[in-house]
Enzyme design. Sequence first.
Site, PDB file in Angstrom:
ATOM      1  CG  HIS A   9      -0.137  -0.009   2.525  1.00  0.00           C
ATOM      2  ND1 HIS A   9       0.413   1.125   3.082  1.00  0.00           N
ATOM      3  CD2 HIS A   9       0.202  -1.029   3.337  1.00  0.00           C
ATOM      4  CE1 HIS A   9       1.047   0.805   4.187  1.00  0.00           C
ATOM      5  NE2 HIS A   9       0.945  -0.504   4.367  1.00  0.00           N
ATOM      6  CB  VAL A  13      -1.892   8.751   8.758  1.00  0.00           C
ATOM      7  CG1 VAL A  13      -1.692   9.778   9.859  1.00  0.00           C
ATOM      8  CG2 VAL A  13      -2.827   9.287   7.686  1.00  0.00           C
ATOM      9  CB  THR A  21       0.704   0.572  11.507  1.00  0.00           C
ATOM     10  OG1 THR A  21       1.481   1.751  11.366  1.00  0.00           O
ATOM     11  CG2 THR A  21      -0.718   0.836  11.074  1.00  0.00           C
ATOM     12  NE  ARG A  60      -1.247  -0.203   6.863  1.00  0.00           N
ATOM     13  CZ  ARG A  60      -1.669  -0.839   7.957  1.00  0.00           C
ATOM     14  NH1 ARG A  60      -2.862  -0.582   8.462  1.00  0.00           N
ATOM     15  NH2 ARG A  60      -0.891  -1.716   8.582  1.00  0.00           N
ATOM     16  CD  GLU A  87       2.767  -4.891   8.130  1.00  0.00           C
ATOM     17  OE1 GLU A  87       3.081  -6.079   7.916  1.00  0.00           O
ATOM     18  OE2 GLU A  87       3.364  -3.936   7.612  1.00  0.00           O
ATOM     19  CG  HIS A  89      -1.405  -8.122  15.868  1.00  0.00           C
ATOM     20  ND1 HIS A  89      -0.904  -7.566  17.022  1.00  0.00           N
ATOM     21  CD2 HIS A  89      -2.724  -7.825  15.836  1.00  0.00           C
ATOM     22  CE1 HIS A  89      -1.892  -6.963  17.667  1.00  0.00           C
ATOM     23  NE2 HIS A  89      -3.007  -7.105  16.969  1.00  0.00           N
ATOM     24  CG  HIS A 182      -0.455  -4.654   4.940  1.00  0.00           C
ATOM     25  ND1 HIS A 182      -0.903  -3.424   5.375  1.00  0.00           N
ATOM     26  CD2 HIS A 182      -1.551  -5.336   4.530  1.00  0.00           C
ATOM     27  CE1 HIS A 182      -2.221  -3.379   5.241  1.00  0.00           C
ATOM     28  NE2 HIS A 182      -2.640  -4.517   4.737  1.00  0.00           N
TER      29      HIS A 182
HETATM   30  O1  LIG Z   1       3.029  -2.072  10.851  1.00  0.00           O
HETATM   31  C1  LIG Z   1       3.819  -1.143  10.697  1.00  0.00           C
HETATM   32  O2  LIG Z   1       4.173  -0.380  11.609  1.00  0.00           O
HETATM   33  C2  LIG Z   1       4.390  -0.903   9.304  1.00  0.00           C
HETATM   34  O3  LIG Z   1       3.470  -1.225   8.348  1.00  0.00           O
HETATM   35  C3  LIG Z   1       5.625  -1.685   9.057  1.00  0.00           C
HETATM   36  O4  LIG Z   1       6.468  -1.438  10.066  1.00  0.00           O
HETATM   37  P1  LIG Z   1       7.968  -2.009  10.136  1.00  0.00           P
HETATM   38  O5  LIG Z   1       8.717  -1.399   9.016  1.00  0.00           O
HETATM   39  O6  LIG Z   1       8.430  -1.577  11.504  1.00  0.00           O
HETATM   40  O7  LIG Z   1       7.866  -3.520  10.040  1.00  0.00           O
END
Ligand SMILES: O=C(O)[C@H](O)COP(=O)(O)O
Length: 247
Positions: A9, A13, A21, A60, A87, A89, A182
């Site tokens: 994606h 934000v 995230t 996203r 993504e 978790h 993701h």
């Molecule tokens: O979930 C998250 O914070 C991002 O999508 C990816 O984060 P990372 O680069 O810390 O794995």
Amino acid sequence: MPRLILLRHGQSVWNRDAIFTGWTDVDLCDNGIDEAKRAAALLKDSDIKFDQCFASYLQRSVHTLWLVLDALELTWLPVRRSWRLNERHYGALQGRKRDEVMEEVGQEQLHIWRRSYAVRPPELAETDPRFPGNQAKYARVPRRHLPLTESLKDTVARVLPFWQERVEPLLMDGRTPLISAHGNSLRGLVKYLDGISDEDIPHLEIPTGKPLVYELDDGLRTIRSFYLEDGREAHALPKAKVAASTA
Ligand SMILES: O=C(O)[C@H](O)COP(=O)(O)O
């Protein structure tokens, strides 16, 4: 020759603000919307015509796909969603600013949580509203599948059934799927497709909004993979860039 397109994606934000995230349902930021539109322009100019789309349960990923389909006048294409594409978790780190966590635990531990293959970040309590078992969207997903935290290894374990059950049959049938997902769910898939070792996977980054094409043989083994933008291979990112990455 079977082909598929992977697309992380556009910037969200919380990517922009460097906040962990995971399964938090954060939308694209303005830059992320532009990235999705640039991805659409690259796909429009390419000779690869996809005919089936997948997204995660997170907006996203869905909104990135919608922007692409809209720009290509392909909004009629079937879109299937799977929580298995979500993504990784991030457990109790979800919603926390990356630099605050770094101050608390140090850069080394932060890197282990972000990029080691098998180490899980601290887990949530089952009563925590961030646990997907407390969210209506996951009501039809068996509770035993819903994570309190995940390592990349855990993410690979839940992405692969999706790949085997939903994507491989389409590829065998001559279809060309586009998967909007993701950073870490795609790292897991690329690890599998390119046979990347547990030791090397920490060095792989998937950039936001860049279509990544896979060409496969008839046994669905990778012949080559490359970014549409510059022809670079999926796992050719210099290590220095990986360390500096904040996306
Ligand atoms: O979930 C998250 O914070 C991002 O999508 C990816 O984060 P990372 O680069 O810390 O794995």
